[in-house]
Write an enzyme that holds these catalytic residues in place. Structure first.
Site, mmCIF file in Angstrom:
data_model
loop_
_atom_site.group_PDB
_atom_site.id
_atom_site.type_symbol
_atom_site.label_atom_id
_atom_site.label_comp_id
_atom_site.label_asym_id
_atom_site.label_seq_id
_atom_site.Cartn_x
_atom_site.Cartn_y
_atom_site.Cartn_z
ATOM 1 N N GLY A 215 0.812 -1.209 0.000
ATOM 2 C CA GLY A 215 0.000 0.000 0.000
ATOM 3 C C GLY A 215 0.843 1.255 0.000
ATOM 4 O O GLY A 215 1.920 1.314 -0.601
ATOM 5 N N SER A 216 0.374 2.263 0.696
ATOM 6 C CA SER A 216 1.007 3.579 0.639
ATOM 7 C C SER A 216 2.392 3.633 1.273
ATOM 8 O O SER A 216 3.125 4.598 1.056
ATOM 9 C CB SER A 216 0.101 4.620 1.304
ATOM 10 O OG SER A 216 -1.073 4.795 0.542
#
Length: 487
Positions: A215-216
């Site tokens: 993810g981020s």
């Protein structure tokens, strides 16, 4: 008459030579095959005839041996077994060994040549020295903080010392007690079957062997690639990115979890985790640049051992532009182990250099004399030092006034990055919550710890940055334990 006696003597001598040749064949050429024959129980009996050496944490044993009185005499015992299972693994007369128990088996079982000044003597005497010990780099306080933080939820924590690569904590949850696999008999087989049938997979070392979409948290890799390539020269400059962002070559619009990302700078995109800006920046860096940047951090590397083997973290090398955009924000086929993402945070904290992670500080003889020592090794430079300094500043903003405020520690400088990774068919699953971070006590010359936390199926609304709520507090507790130990 004498001639017949002479021929008889020759024949007896020939028989003696044949006997010696056959004895040599059995003892030298065929000995390995006989020793490996499943019907030969002598090696197993000899292996468990003496207590096994210990695995140490903070200089104290977290393993032991128990005299069972059985044919395979000494069985393995574990102190706080579930806490240290991802480190020690198990040692079982029935199912063999895993993790440090396997990687350092020769030392622990007393068969390593380095345990004796005269190893040939033990071979000739068919004996062996006492089992040696394996002292780990793990700190008990950090391990306990990570274990309590996960509190049985599915997930993992990996913490390393940025400057050296020492693994300071390695936790996988839910865990299990390795002692239930020690010994032989029906109970051991039932325990093995139950552990393997458990849908929570307690024997899976999620910190080393499971890969997740990061993810981020992967945006740190993308930001490093952009700064090193000169795609971004001013982190505070607007990027002219629309919100939502049309994925190149498609009609698909990439949204943001929050607001305020339209035309945001890269600094704001890291601070507030803007998907659109970082996806566009990844496309601007290009496939070759992103692949090379990911490789420098450790992605796509085979054969990482700490000394247990670690699953390969992946960043695709052949993608379309829309796939590259998603990969640049830690989605599509991008996958990473928690240890890999701890290495990403550590590289930023260590001025851009990636150090090889390792779990065994040293191995020793039974009396404490050193056999081997784990040494610091460099895996190269993931980014320029100036890029690392800039990313440190951006990660500090995430914690001080961004999406990662739950990781703040009074009296320390903390840099972090939240992540929420979708999973399941059509992203129907509840997000994985991620947080990567590093911490430096005020006045310290460099960060003392870097950590990665992932919580599977975190209870969070998709519109929230769940890494801050589910993962950041765990990271904070581990970093606090690290800083407390270092004082």
């Amino acid at each position: 008459m004498i001639r017949y006696i002479r021929w008889c003597a020759y024949f007896c001598a020939l028989l003696l030579v044949a006997l010696l040749v056959n004895l040599t064949r059995v003892q030298v050429w065929e000995s390995a095959a006989y020793g490996a024959n499943p019907a030969n129980k002598r090696p197993a009996i000899a292996r468990y005839a003496e207590p096994r050496g210990d695995i140490l944490v903070d200089g104290r044993p977290v393993t032991g041996s128990r005299d069972s009185g059985q044919l395979l005499r000494y069985e393995r015992t574990y102190t706080h077994g579930p806490l240290y299972a991802p480190v020690t693994g198990f040692s079982s007369q029935t199912y063999g060994t895993s993790f440090v128990e396997r990687a350092e088996d020769a030392v622990l079982s007393g068969t390593d040549p380095g345990l004796s000044v005269f190893p040939l003597w033990y071979e000739l005497a068919r004996g062996r020295p006492a089992g040696g010990n394996a002292a780990t780099t793990v700190r008990s306080g950090m391990q306990l903080a990570a274990y309590r933080g996960l509190a049985g939820k599915r997930g993992a924590v990996a913490a390393v010392e940025p400057a050296t690569g020492k693994i300071l904590a390695l936790v996988s949850s839910p865990s299990y007690d390795p002692s239930v696999l020690s010994g032989t008999g029906t109970k051991v087989k039932e325990a093995w079957a139950a552990l393997n049938a458990d849908p929570a997979r307690p024997m899976l070392n999620r910190a080393l062997r499971e890969t997740y979409p990061p993810g981020s948290t992967f945006k740190i890799v993308t930001a490093a690639a952009a700064l090193d390539a000169g795609v971004v020269t001013d982190v505070d400059a607007p990027t002219r990115t629309p919100d939502p962002y049309p994925l190149p070559g498609t009609s698909t619009l990439l949204p943001n979890a929050g607001t305020g990302c339209e035309d945001a700078s890269m600094a704001d995109a890291v601070q507030w985790s803007c998907n659109t800006v970082m996806a566009k920046i990844g496309v601007q860096v290009g496939l070759r640049g992103m692949v090379e940047a990911a490789r420098r951090f450790g992605f796509n590397a085979e054969g990482l051992r700490v000394p247990s083997w670690v699953s390969r973290s992946n960043f695709d090398t052949d993608m379309s532009q829309d796939q590259l955009a998603l990969s640049s924000i830690g989605q599509f086929n991008t996958k990473a182990t928690p240890l890999q993402m701890a290495m990403v945070a550590a590289a930023v904290a260590n001025g851009g250099e990636v150090t090889y992670p390792y779990l065994v500080e040293r191995t020793t003889q039974d009396d404490g004399s050193q056999v081997r020592r784990g040494d610091r090794r460099s895996l190269g430079r993931a980014m320029n030092p100036a890029t690392a300094v800039r990313l440190q500043e951006l990660m500090v903003k995430v914690v001080e006034n961004g999406t990662g405020r739950n990781a703040a520690i009074p009296g320390a400088v903390v840099g972090g990055k939240t992540g929420t990774a979708q999973h399941g068919v059509g992203n129907a699953g509840t997000p994985y919550a991620w947080f990567i971070a590093w911490a430096r006590a005020d006045g310290a010359p460099q960060p003392q710890v870097a950590v990665a936390v992932v919580v599977e199926d975190a209870s969070a609304d998709r519109g929230d940055i769940s890494g801050n709520g589910a993962a950041a507090p765990i990271a904070r507790a581990v970093m606090e334990a690290a800083l407390a130990t270092g004082r």
